[in-house]
Design an enzyme around this catalytic site. Structure first.
Site, PDB file in Angstrom:
ATOM      1  N   ARG A  50       0.833  -1.202   0.000  1.00 52.42           N
ATOM      2  CA  ARG A  50       0.000   0.000   0.000  1.00 52.42           C
ATOM      3  C   ARG A  50       0.866   1.250   0.000  1.00 52.42           C
ATOM      4  NH1 ARG A  50      -1.701   2.555   4.392  1.00 52.42           N
ATOM      5  NH2 ARG A  50      -1.694   0.689   5.690  1.00 52.42           N
ATOM      6  N   TYR A 102     -15.872  15.307 -17.584  1.00 54.18           N
ATOM      7  CA  TYR A 102     -16.328  13.921 -17.515  1.00 54.18           C
ATOM      8  C   TYR A 102     -17.388  13.795 -16.428  1.00 54.18           C
ATOM      9  CZ  TYR A 102     -16.199   9.049 -15.979  1.00 54.18           C
ATOM     10  OH  TYR A 102     -16.545   7.788 -15.570  1.00 54.18           O
ATOM     11  N   ASP A 173      -6.618  17.755 -16.242  1.00 52.42           N
ATOM     12  CA  ASP A 173      -6.849  16.370 -16.636  1.00 52.42           C
ATOM     13  C   ASP A 173      -6.405  16.239 -18.092  1.00 52.42           C
ATOM     14  OD1 ASP A 173      -7.946  13.946 -17.587  1.00 52.42           O
ATOM     15  OD2 ASP A 173      -9.525  13.995 -16.085  1.00 52.42           O
ATOM     16  N   LYS A 198      -7.252   4.675 -19.936  1.00 50.92           N
ATOM     17  CA  LYS A 198      -7.497   5.090 -21.313  1.00 50.92           C
ATOM     18  C   LYS A 198      -6.235   4.918 -22.175  1.00 50.92           C
ATOM     19  CE  LYS A 198     -11.555   6.293 -19.665  1.00 50.92           C
ATOM     20  NZ  LYS A 198     -11.449   6.300 -18.203  1.00 50.92           N
TER      21      LYS A 198
END
Length: 380
Positions: A50, A102, A173, A198
């Protein structure tokens, strides 16, 4: 030696983490949750996945290198990355965001950020300066360029200059163009976000998110948030993104070439009333894109003249897949009003020009003749 971006996509991996000395061309997957300590007070540099994992560290360094950032932090999804960035702010802070984003980001800001006491102010950054909306409580400006799905283009250098003059963060972004075509940090941005799902991954086979920081201070803050919240990228997914990045340049070049051809073809169709693609000279953001990016990308939006044609088109397409997401090798068509932007209020959709006749294409790398033939038979 300073390599060009296409070479960096392949060879930055060789300049990253040094824990593997096997000579493996493909970086290993360290599928381990925890790491043994040599002794009391001693560490190999890895304690618990983590906090950090060699495979995740490798992809973080590669993505940070492509964006020329100080550090990159990998998350389990693009929305996990956006969520982590919003944890930089406190109740009462104002964040200016672009009104065309988005749908998942819009949902996060409306349902989570505002609930947690942030003031979210929405304006059209492609048309309007944020200057008049900056107050003493304003901490950051957040936008995409081009925007999703209306392909508006925001002048990154102009917005960052205004932000810096007021001591604000600029958060961009960069998912639609990827670091191959655009580098917001070089234009003054402080943080760059990617949905690695993406173009970085490129094969629709994993979820990932990245935040690349322009300063060590921001990187330190985000690493603390990352390890505390724990929405980090797993080793296998990290490796899939590493693999995808190696072909990023080839995929982006072919996909945007296809997108340009499709945009020009759609302009000639009588059933299509609007084609929105920054690569077309008539797009209002065409000149800005030429100034701040190395290409126009492979995303385009178009509007047909009848809602009934939407249903017909989506049913008749054979090669082009009716699916959410974007940036893979396959061409995908999306109906924003029921998919990516289903949770956006109707009045906001209308303000942004998103109606029940608007469709979004993520153009892939298939043969252009086959893509045009599929569109032709579906529209005819």
């Amino acid at each position: 030696m300073a390599y060009r971006v296409a070479t960096k996509c392949i060879h930055l991996e060789q300049q990253g983490v040094t824990c593997d000395r096997s000579g493996a061309v493909s970086f290993p997957i360290y599928q381990s949750a925890t790491f043994a300590h040599p002794g009391l007070g001693e560490s190999t540099g890895y304690d618990y996945s983590r906090l950090q994992n060699p495979t995740r560290q490798q992809v973080e360094e590669v993505v940070a290198g492509l964006e020329s950032g100080v550090d990159g932090i990998a998350f389990s999804s693009g929305m996990a990355a956006v969520s982590a960035v919003m944890e930089l702010f406190s109740p009462g802070d104002r964040v200016i965001i672009d009104e065309d984003l988005y749908g998942g980001s819009v949902r996060l800001f409306s349902a989570i950020s505002e609930k947690n006491g942030l003031e979210i102010l929405r304006i059209n950054l492609a048309k309007e300066s944020p200057e008049a909306y900056i107050t003493g409580q304003t901490k950051a400006i957040f936008f995409e360029t081009p925007t999703n799905p209306m392909m508006n283009v925001v002048d990154i250098a102009k917005v960052t200059a205004i932000a810096k003059s007021h001591g604000l963060l600029t958060i961009v972004d960069n998912t639609f163009l990827s670091p191959y075509l655009q580098n917001p940090l070089a234009l003054g941005a402080d943080l760059v976000i990617h949905s690695g799902t993406k173009y970085l991954g490129g094969h629709n086979d994993t979820l990932a998110g990245f935040v690349v920081a322009g300063t060590a201070k921001l990187a330190e803050q985000l690493r603390y948030i990352s390890k505390t919240i724990g929405a980090v990228l797993a080793p296998m997914d990290s490796w899939l993104i590493l693999r995808g990045i190696k072909t990023l340049a080839l995929r982006m070049e072919k996909a945007q070439q296809n997108a340009f051809h499709i945009a020009r073809w759609l302009e000639e169709r009588p059933e299509v009333v609007r084609v929105i693609y920054p690569g077309l000279p008539g797009h209002p953001g065409h000149g800005i894109m030429k100034k701040q990016a190395r290409g126009f990308g492979a995303m385009l939006t178009f509007e047909v003249n009848d809602k009934k044609l939407v249903e017909k088109l989506l049913q008749r397409l054979k090669l082009i897949l009716f699916a959410e997401s974007l940036g893979g090798v396959e061409t995908l068509i999306t109906y924003p009003i029921t998919q990516t932007h289903a949770d956006v209020p109707a009045e906001r959709l209308a303000e942004n020009g998103i109606n029940d006749r608007v469709l979004r294409l993520s153009v892939g790398i298939e043969d252009i003749s086959d893509l045009l033939a599929d569109l032709n038979q579906a529209l005819s």
